[in-house]
Design a protein around this motif. Structure first.
Motif, short mmCIF file in Angstrom:
data_model
loop_
_atom_site.label_atom_id
_atom_site.label_comp_id
_atom_site.label_asym_id
_atom_site.label_seq_id
_atom_site.Cartn_x
_atom_site.Cartn_y
_atom_site.Cartn_z
N GLN A 36 0.85 -1.19 0.00
CA GLN A 36 0.00 0.00 0.00
C GLN A 36 0.89 1.25 0.00
OE1 GLN A 36 -2.55 0.17 3.40
NE2 GLN A 36 -3.54 2.05 2.75
N LYS A 37 0.49 2.27 -0.76
CA LYS A 37 1.30 3.50 -0.86
C LYS A 37 1.68 4.06 0.50
CE LYS A 37 -0.32 5.29 -5.28
NZ LYS A 37 -0.97 6.41 -5.95
N ASP A 38 0.74 4.08 1.40
CA ASP A 38 0.99 4.67 2.72
C ASP A 38 1.97 3.84 3.56
OD1 ASP A 38 -0.84 6.58 1.96
OD2 ASP A 38 -2.49 5.72 3.12
N MET A 39 2.27 2.63 3.15
CA MET A 39 3.16 1.76 3.93
C MET A 39 4.61 1.84 3.48
SD MET A 39 1.10 0.40 6.10
CE MET A 39 1.87 -1.05 6.75
N GLY A 40 4.92 2.68 2.51
CA GLY A 40 6.28 2.77 1.97
C GLY A 40 7.34 3.18 2.97
N THR A 41 6.96 3.81 4.05
CA THR A 41 7.94 4.24 5.07
C THR A 41 7.98 3.31 6.27
OG1 THR A 41 6.29 5.71 6.05
CG2 THR A 41 7.76 6.66 4.38
N VAL A 42 7.24 2.21 6.25
CA VAL A 42 7.27 1.23 7.33
C VAL A 42 8.62 0.50 7.27
CG1 VAL A 42 6.20 -0.90 8.18
CG2 VAL A 42 4.78 0.98 7.37
N ALA A 43 9.20 0.21 8.41
CA ALA A 43 10.54 -0.37 8.48
C ALA A 43 10.70 -1.64 7.62
CB ALA A 43 10.91 -0.67 9.94
N ALA A 44 9.72 -2.52 7.65
CA ALA A 44 9.82 -3.77 6.88
C ALA A 44 9.89 -3.49 5.38
CB ALA A 44 8.65 -4.69 7.19
N ILE A 45 9.11 -2.54 4.91
CA ILE A 45 9.12 -2.18 3.48
C ILE A 45 10.43 -1.49 3.13
CG2 ILE A 45 7.97 -0.88 1.64
CD1 ILE A 45 6.33 -3.26 2.72
N GLU A 46 10.87 -0.58 3.97
CA GLU A 46 12.15 0.10 3.71
C GLU A 46 13.30 -0.90 3.67
OE1 GLU A 46 12.28 3.18 6.73
OE2 GLU A 46 11.51 4.65 5.28
N ALA A 47 13.30 -1.87 4.57
CA ALA A 47 14.36 -2.90 4.60
C ALA A 47 14.31 -3.74 3.32
CB ALA A 47 14.21 -3.78 5.83
N PHE A 48 13.10 -4.08 2.90
CA PHE A 48 12.96 -4.86 1.65
C PHE A 48 13.52 -4.07 0.48
CE2 PHE A 48 10.34 -5.59 -2.17
CZ PHE A 48 10.69 -6.90 -2.43
N ARG A 49 13.12 -2.83 0.35
CA ARG A 49 13.57 -1.98 -0.77
C ARG A 49 15.07 -1.74 -0.72
NH1 ARG A 49 9.86 3.09 -1.16
NH2 ARG A 49 10.97 3.31 -3.11
N ALA A 50 15.64 -1.61 0.49
CA ALA A 50 17.10 -1.38 0.62
C ALA A 50 17.88 -2.59 0.12
CB ALA A 50 17.43 -1.07 2.07
N GLY A 51 17.31 -3.77 0.21
CA GLY A 51 17.99 -4.96 -0.24
C GLY A 51 17.89 -5.25 -1.73
N LEU A 52 17.13 -4.45 -2.45
CA LEU A 52 16.96 -4.65 -3.89
C LEU A 52 18.16 -4.10 -4.65
CD1 LEU A 52 13.20 -3.61 -4.29
CD2 LEU A 52 14.15 -5.93 -4.19
N PRO A 53 18.51 -4.70 -5.78
CA PRO A 53 19.62 -4.17 -6.58
C PRO A 53 19.27 -2.80 -7.14
CG PRO A 53 18.58 -6.06 -7.67
CD PRO A 53 17.92 -5.90 -6.34
N ALA A 54 20.28 -1.97 -7.31
CA ALA A 54 20.07 -0.63 -7.87
C ALA A 54 19.63 -0.76 -9.32
CB ALA A 54 21.34 0.18 -7.78
N PRO A 55 18.74 0.15 -9.76
CA PRO A 55 18.25 0.09 -11.15
C PRO A 55 19.34 0.37 -12.16
CG PRO A 55 17.24 1.93 -9.96
CD PRO A 55 18.15 1.22 -9.02
#
Length: 125
Positions: free
Chosen positions: A106-125
């Motif tokens: 959900q858009k509003d959940m983008g700053t939740v720690a679990a989502i931020e951690a998931f996104r931080a682990g993704l390869p750079a575009p």
């Protein structure tokens, strides 16, 4: 994933089929709002083909049941076809028949720690 159609005995000896082959068939498909059906029909349109839908059903299980009973030929995503279904898939020759999957939140959940951690682990575009 590639879309496949589930053949009767006439198709079981072929490894793949063309849109011309598929265009001749009355198909058992998912309902019009289904992602499987939308992918299939969009690829058919790009190929200049208009599939014939004999019956639109709400689930893969319903399609598989009718295919097993000999009532027709169905359309399925490759991942839907299992040994348990008792159905055989024949690939449709078309590079446009692909399905991608996405991790979503959900858009509003983008700053939740679990989502931020998931996104931080993704390869750079």
């Amino acid at each position: 994933m590639s879309s496949r159609f589930l053949p009767n005995t006439r198709w079981q000896k072929k490894d793949s089929a063309s849109w011309k082959d598929v265009a001749e068939l009355p198909l058992l498909q998912r309902e019009g709002s289904s992602g499987t059906r939308r992918l299939f029909e969009a690829a058919a349109t790009l190929a200049g083909t208009r599939p014939k839908t004999a019956l639109a059903l709400g689930s893969w299980g319903s399609i598989a049941t009718l295919v097993r009973s000999g009532s027709g030929i169905g359309v399925a995503l490759e991942a839907e076809i299992t040994e348990r279904d008792g159905c055989v898939g024949v690939r449709i020759e078309d590079a446009n028949l692909t399905a991608n999957h996405f991790a979503v939140w959900q858009k509003d959940m983008g700053t939740v720690a679990a989502i931020e951690a998931f996104r931080a682990g993704l390869p750079a575009p």
